[in-house]
Design an enzyme around this catalytic site. Structure first.
Site, short mmCIF file in Angstrom:
data_model
loop_
_atom_site.label_atom_id
_atom_site.label_comp_id
_atom_site.label_asym_id
_atom_site.label_seq_id
_atom_site.Cartn_x
_atom_site.Cartn_y
_atom_site.Cartn_z
N LYS A 183 0.87 -1.16 0.00
CA LYS A 183 0.00 0.00 0.00
C LYS A 183 0.93 1.22 0.00
O LYS A 183 1.63 1.49 0.98
CB LYS A 183 -0.93 -0.02 1.22
N GLY A 240 5.27 3.69 11.20
CA GLY A 240 4.63 5.00 11.20
C GLY A 240 4.27 5.44 12.60
O GLY A 240 4.95 5.11 13.58
N SER A 241 3.17 6.17 12.71
CA SER A 241 2.77 6.77 13.97
C SER A 241 2.06 5.76 14.88
O SER A 241 1.57 4.72 14.42
CB SER A 241 1.83 7.95 13.72
N GLY A 244 -1.61 5.59 13.76
CA GLY A 244 -1.81 4.76 12.58
C GLY A 244 -1.64 3.29 12.87
O GLY A 244 -2.43 2.45 12.41
N GLY A 245 -0.60 2.94 13.63
CA GLY A 245 -0.35 1.55 13.97
C GLY A 245 -1.47 0.94 14.77
O GLY A 245 -1.91 -0.19 14.51
N GLU A 264 5.73 -0.77 13.81
CA GLU A 264 6.79 0.01 14.48
C GLU A 264 6.26 1.42 14.58
O GLU A 264 6.05 2.09 13.57
CB GLU A 264 8.08 -0.07 13.66
N CYS A 301 12.70 7.43 13.50
CA CYS A 301 12.07 6.76 14.65
C CYS A 301 13.07 6.60 15.79
O CYS A 301 12.67 6.31 16.92
CB CYS A 301 11.51 5.42 14.25
N GLU A 394 5.97 11.34 21.94
CA GLU A 394 6.89 11.60 20.83
C GLU A 394 6.48 12.85 20.07
O GLU A 394 5.31 13.06 19.77
CB GLU A 394 6.90 10.42 19.85
#
Length: 527
Positions: A183, A240-241, A244-245, A264, A301, A394
């Site tokens: 994606k 990602g964030s 989102g995760g 992650e 990250c 973060e």
């Protein structure tokens, strides 16, 4: 020319779906190319093709899979400046960074090719039959790791090559024997289209089943959500964030059949500055950490977003020098307008909290470009840090917060208040380390990688690397998304009991035709 159509089973679809474009984040100018969002029909065709291909690809001989992986690396390298220039234009990252990322991408593909070709990674274990054992005979049991099925990979915003279409997730899934559906991240669709074409070409050249690879576009979240929820998807990889995760994990939990979702989701990567090294060389520490905090506009990250220290004269010198260094850091283009806006908002909101004090902000802002980062460092007492969870969130960008403790006990309280991290770092003189064993043990408990006298930014792609830590830095701390260990996310163990030798996978046959290392009756051997 960049083709913006979706790729289903290594072949382009007809033009269909809503078109979207992308802009250069440094100028806001529209870049060439239109990209067409996938729909439900395309998603079904993609997963059907991947499922069909899996039946063939999982049994493809290791040498053939290795040839495929090397062909992908060669096709990506052959794109040369066309790929580099497009990635620079879509990400705002400098040419040198993209060249390095291109080398990392092709390098890890070749690394997995070597690993697959050698073959011992399947962890073959054989316990031969003991028919005369009393009171009960033992069956012949043989176990190895096998591919899990079609894997959906989400491209990451901050690594348009190394954590995107042909990045570590794709490379490790293909190496495991799993077809991959990518994606595309909407921030770099042109870069993704170029790499997707390279993978498709490599697959055709090496005789892979067409469904081994597909590439789907979407400017939002609809396609990604549908891919995760599709019953033919067997695993998901995401970088990602946290937001989102967790959204992907929630979607997977709503499925009829549960699947692993390897996310992650970032980290603030605490750095502990011990008193001895602070007193001896605070300026040297500043030189290292001003650069690490602001590297790539802080969009890593592993950015050191938190620095912990005990109050001392050396710390005072460090703060003064760090402030001076940060003021002289030039601004840099952030990856997207959304990331730039979010960084500015979170930084200002955090600076408005009670108890925090600004150390310095960058004074060198490029006003001729847009979406420019402003490097920022601030400080807070350990007591205030522990009391306010916002300080441990973060902030994705060139930001770092210095937490000042009164003594070792308070430093340990700060560490105990932290969530799981990708990395933790200790800066120390060798002779002072024995005084801080409890601190070192605490750091090991909350992170996947513990660093001594270095910086967390920069992740070596090798067999020993662990890029994954306790939740919420990742969804499963047992695995890594970098290095050869990444392959183990996409396999599962299967045991064969009392089968004729000729019907077993070659990795488990008695004469060991692939000449791999195996554990046979509790002994490692190639015999």
């Amino acid at each position: 020319m960049i083709n913006g159509n979706n790729i289903i089973a290594c072949n382009y679809t007809e033009i269909e779906g809503q078109a979207f474009t992308v802009a250069d984040p440094s100028t806001g100018e529209k870049l060439s190319g239109e990209f067409y969002e996938a729909d439900t029909l395309i998603i079904d065709k993609t997963l059907n093709a991947a499922t069909a291909a899996f039946k063939v690809y999982k049994n493809t001989m290791p040498a053939t899979k290795a040839k495929f992986l090397r062909a992908i690396a060669n096709e990506i390298a052959a794109l040369g400046d066309v790929l580099i220039n497009r990635a620079v234009a879509e990400s705002g990252l400098p040419v040198g960074r993209i060249i390095g990322e291109m080398g990392r991408t092709t390098g890890q593909l070749r690394m997995f090719a070597d690993m697959v070709e050698e073959g011992s990674w399947v962890d073959a274990v054989i316990d031969t039959a003991q028919l005369d054992r009393v009171p009960i005979p033992r069956s012949d049991i043989r176990r190895m790791l096998t591919a899990i099925g079609p894997v959906v990979v989400f491209g990451a915003s901050n690594f348009p090559l190394a954590f995107s279409v042909a990045g570590g997730d794709t490379a490790s899934a293909l190496a495991a024997g799993c077809p991959v559906i990518v994606k595309v991240h909407p921030a770099h669709p042109g870069t993704s289209a170029l790499v997707g074409a390279a993978i498709s070409k490599a697959a055709k050249e090496t005789g892979m089943p067409d469904g081994v690879f597909s590439l789907l576009f979407d400017s939002g979240y609809t396609v990604g959500a549908a891919l995760v929820k599709h019953e033919q998807t067997k695993a998901v990889a995401f970088t990602g964030s946290y937001k989102g995760g967790m959204a992907l994990i929630k979607l997977a939990q709503e499925r009829k059949s549960l699947i692993p979702v390897f996310t992650e989701m970032g980290s603030i990567n605490p750095v502990v500055l011990l008193p001895g090294i602070l007193d001896a060389q605070p300026e040297v520490l500043v030189a290292k950490y001003a650069g690490s905090i602001t590297l790539g506009a802080g969009q890593f990250c592993t950015n050191p977003g938190l620095i912990l220290a005990i109050r001392s004269a050396g710390l005072d010198r460090f703060i003064t020098a760090l402030g001076g260094a940060i003021e002289l850091v030039p601004s840099a283009t952030m990856l997207t307008p959304g990331i730039w806006k979010n960084y500015g908002t979170l930084a200002e909101e955090t600076l408005a909290e009670n108890g925090i004090e600004l150390i310095a902000k960058s004074k060198l802002i490029n006003t001729e470009k847009v979406n420019q980062s402003v490097a920022t460092v601030a400080t807070v007492s350990a007591k205030n840090f522990i009391a306010n969870k916002k300080f441990s969130e973060e902030i994705f960008g060139p930001w770092s917060l210095l937490v000042v403790a009164d003594d070792i006990a308070e430093l340990e309280q700060v560490i105990a208040s932290l969530d799981g991290q990708l990395t933790t770092t200790v800066m120390a003189q060798k002779e002072e380390l024995p005084q801080y064993t409890s601190v070192l043990n605490a750091l090991t408990e909350i992170s996947g990688r513990v660093i001594l006298n270095g910086v967390p930014t920069g992740v070596e792609v090798c067999a020993a690397m662990q890029h994954g830590g306790p939740f919420p830095s990742t969804s499963d701390s047992r695995f890594t998304s970098v290095g050869t260990g990444a392959i183990y996310r996409f396999v599962r163990p299967v045991a064969w009991q009392d089968w004729d030798d000729s019907l077993l996978p070659p990795e488990l046959q008695s004469n060991n035709p692939l000449n791999i290392w195996r554990q046979v009756n509790n002994n490692w051997t190639k015999e």
